[in-house]
Design an enzyme around this catalytic site. Structure first.
Site, PDB file in Angstrom:
ATOM      1  CE  LYS A  67      -2.806   2.736   3.231  1.00  0.00           C
ATOM      2  NZ  LYS A  67      -1.819   3.556   4.285  1.00  0.00           N
ATOM      3  CG  ASN A  68       2.579   2.595   3.801  1.00  0.00           C
ATOM      4  OD1 ASN A  68       1.157   2.770   3.605  1.00  0.00           O
ATOM      5  ND2 ASN A  68       3.145   2.261   4.762  1.00  0.00           N
TER       6      ASN A  68
ATOM      7  NE  ARG B 264      -1.154  11.158   6.965  1.00  0.00           N
ATOM      8  CZ  ARG B 264      -1.095  12.388   7.321  1.00  0.00           C
ATOM      9  NH1 ARG B 264      -2.321  12.974   7.849  1.00  0.00           N
ATOM     10  NH2 ARG B 264      -0.302  13.079   7.532  1.00  0.00           N
TER      11      ARG B 264
ATOM     12  CG  ASP C 278      -4.803   5.586  10.027  1.00  0.00           C
ATOM     13  OD1 ASP C 278      -5.981   5.259   9.893  1.00  0.00           O
ATOM     14  OD2 ASP C 278      -3.649   5.030   9.767  1.00  0.00           O
TER      15      ASP C 278
ATOM     16  CG  ASP D 153       2.601   0.995   9.413  1.00  0.00           C
ATOM     17  OD1 ASP D 153       2.211   1.695  10.132  1.00  0.00           O
ATOM     18  OD2 ASP D 153       2.822   1.116   8.286  1.00  0.00           O
TER      19      ASP D 153
ATOM     20  CG  MET E 108       9.167   6.085  15.064  1.00  0.00           C
ATOM     21  SD  MET E 108       9.628   5.071  13.696  1.00  0.00           S
ATOM     22  CE  MET E 108       9.110   5.819  12.283  1.00  0.00           C
TER      23      MET E 108
END
Length: 435
Positions: free
Chosen positions: A23-24, A98, A122, A320, A342
């Site tokens: 996804k990223n 986003r 998010d 994540d 983070m």
């Protein structure tokens, strides 16, 4: 009525599962098609909301988008409609996504201007976009925030290469600045650059398009601006967060699962972190095989102190997957301290796990100690709501391992990041129904 998953847990699963495309990475490389007027083909694109919304947004801008098969698209950004960026449609679509921040770098580089509505996404504490903006400003962009319509208008008619020290090693921030710099005049040096595999993938793709980038994979990137970029073909890596989630799922449910085509060398320390929790996994070709285990025991440090698992910028452990590690530790033997450095507020979903019978001490917004139950006590099913993508899948794993029935609401959050997750889990034998 919102969608929900109803899960009857406590059953071991079995079979093979293939991770989706990352996804990223998708959000970055799909935005990069705006850097050229030539055709770019991207394959292994995951069929998930965040990505589909971005593709739709590109179509609205005038990019000609063609879906060749389920996971392959071609993009041709020949005629971009500049007026679209002042429209209400853009404000609504761009603001709700986003990933829309990622189109700014390419637009600045190619057209010298861009607008962006205030972004959403998010709920995991503040996620500043300063890194993006400061990077653009160093390259010579000027920002104007219009309070009346909530838009940032950016003028970048004269981008010049320069030395940039990023204030944080933000993956999306680095990607955006790289995309702006590839067409700037002169040389740009980016120090404290993120070096995640996704970013390496983007840089390799840009290089194939004709960009001149050196230092790929390190935290110091040097970019020599070029006049224009051409088309290319690109295949996304498998999603490492899904791979980690499936390793956790196998352990937590005592299942024998094979995860196919994982691009093992791109997983960094992820497999080792799960091994530290006592999970056995072996590499077979490019597949990860996880045998069914009744017990897994958390290692201690050499001096006997409690294992700490913390996130850090790549090549450190990705934030994540911390929620997944936290859930998997619930049924391990031993204790572990999970330290989420983070992002703030990412551990607040532990209250749901406590309701299910987990033994967790939430020390503060960043740290939780998990005292493993070693499968002596099973979690019990409950009704719960998913706060963000990663917590959602962690709760899903907890529910699949629990006895009794669980209901997870707000699954839109899960589906922003995981494609057809219910059908894929059903194929492994999970009892999961969408209502």
């Amino acid at each position: 009525m919102t969608n929900a998953f109803v899960i009857n847990g406590g059953k071991p699963l079995k079979g093979e599962i293939t991770p989706q495309g990352a996804k990223n990475e998708a959000l970055q490389v799909i935005s990069a098609v705006l850097l050229t007027d030539q055709k770019v083909t991207i394959s292994n694109i995951p069929d998930i909301k965040d990505v589909n919304k971005l593709i739709e947004l590109l179509g609205d801008m005038g990019v000609s988008v063609e879906r060749i098969n389920g996971h392959t698209y071609t993009f041709e950004a020949k005629d971009i409609n500049q007026d679209f960026f002042a429209s209400e449609t853009f404000k609504a679509k761009g603001g709700g996504l986003r990933g829309s921040i990622m189109i700014v770098g390419p637009l600045l580089a190619r057209f010298g201007k861009a607008s962006i509505p205030k972004p959403g996404g998010d709920k995991i504490g503040r996620r500043r976009l300063d890194t993006h903006f400061l990077g653009f400003e160093k390259l010579g962009a000027r920002f104007h925030y219009n309070t009346a319509d909530g838009f940032f208008n950016v003028d970048a008619s004269n981008l010049q290469g320069t030395y940039i020290l990023l204030d944080e090693a933000s993956v999306t921030g680095t990607a955006n600045v790289v995309m702006a710099a590839v067409l700037a005049k002169g040389t740009t040096t980016i120090y404290n650059a993120a070096c995640e595999p996704y970013l390496q993938q983007l840089c390799k793709m840009l290089s194939r398009m004709g960009a001149k980038i050196s230092g790929i994979g390190s935290n110091l990137l040097t970019i020599e601006g070029v006049e224009k970029l051409g088309g290319t073909e690109h295949r996304l890596l498998p999603d490492m967060i899904e791979i980690g989630s499936f390793i956790g799922l196998a352990a937590m449910t005592g299942s024998e699962i094979t995860i196919k085509d994982v691009q093992y060398k791109e997983l960094g320390m992820i497999p080792d972190v799960f091994r530290r929790l006592g999970i056995k996994l072996e590499l077979r070709g490019d597949d990860i095989f996880i045998p069914a285990q009744d017990h897994y025991e958390i290692e201690t440090f050499i001096d006997g102190s409690i294992m700490t698992i913390a996130d850090a910028p790549w090549p450190g452990f990705t934030p994540d997957l911390l929620s997944i590690v936290l859930v998997v530790a619930i049924q391990a033997k031993g204790s572990v301290l999970i330290h989420q450095k983070m992002f703030e507020s990412r551990l607040f979903f532990v209250d749901k796990l406590l309701d299910m019978g987990a033994q967790i001490i939430l020390c503060d917004p960043h740290r939780a100690t998990v005292i493993g139950l070693d499968n002596q006590v099973k979690l019990r099913g409950i009704s719960m709501t998913s706060p963000d993508i990663r917590a959602g899948v962690s709760l899903l794993i907890a529910a699949l391992s629990a006895q009794g029935q669980s209901t997870i609401y707000n699954i839109e959050q899960i589906e922003r990041g995981y494609q057809h997750i219910d059908t894929r889990l059903k194929a492994l034998g999970a009892d999961i129904t969408r209502i």
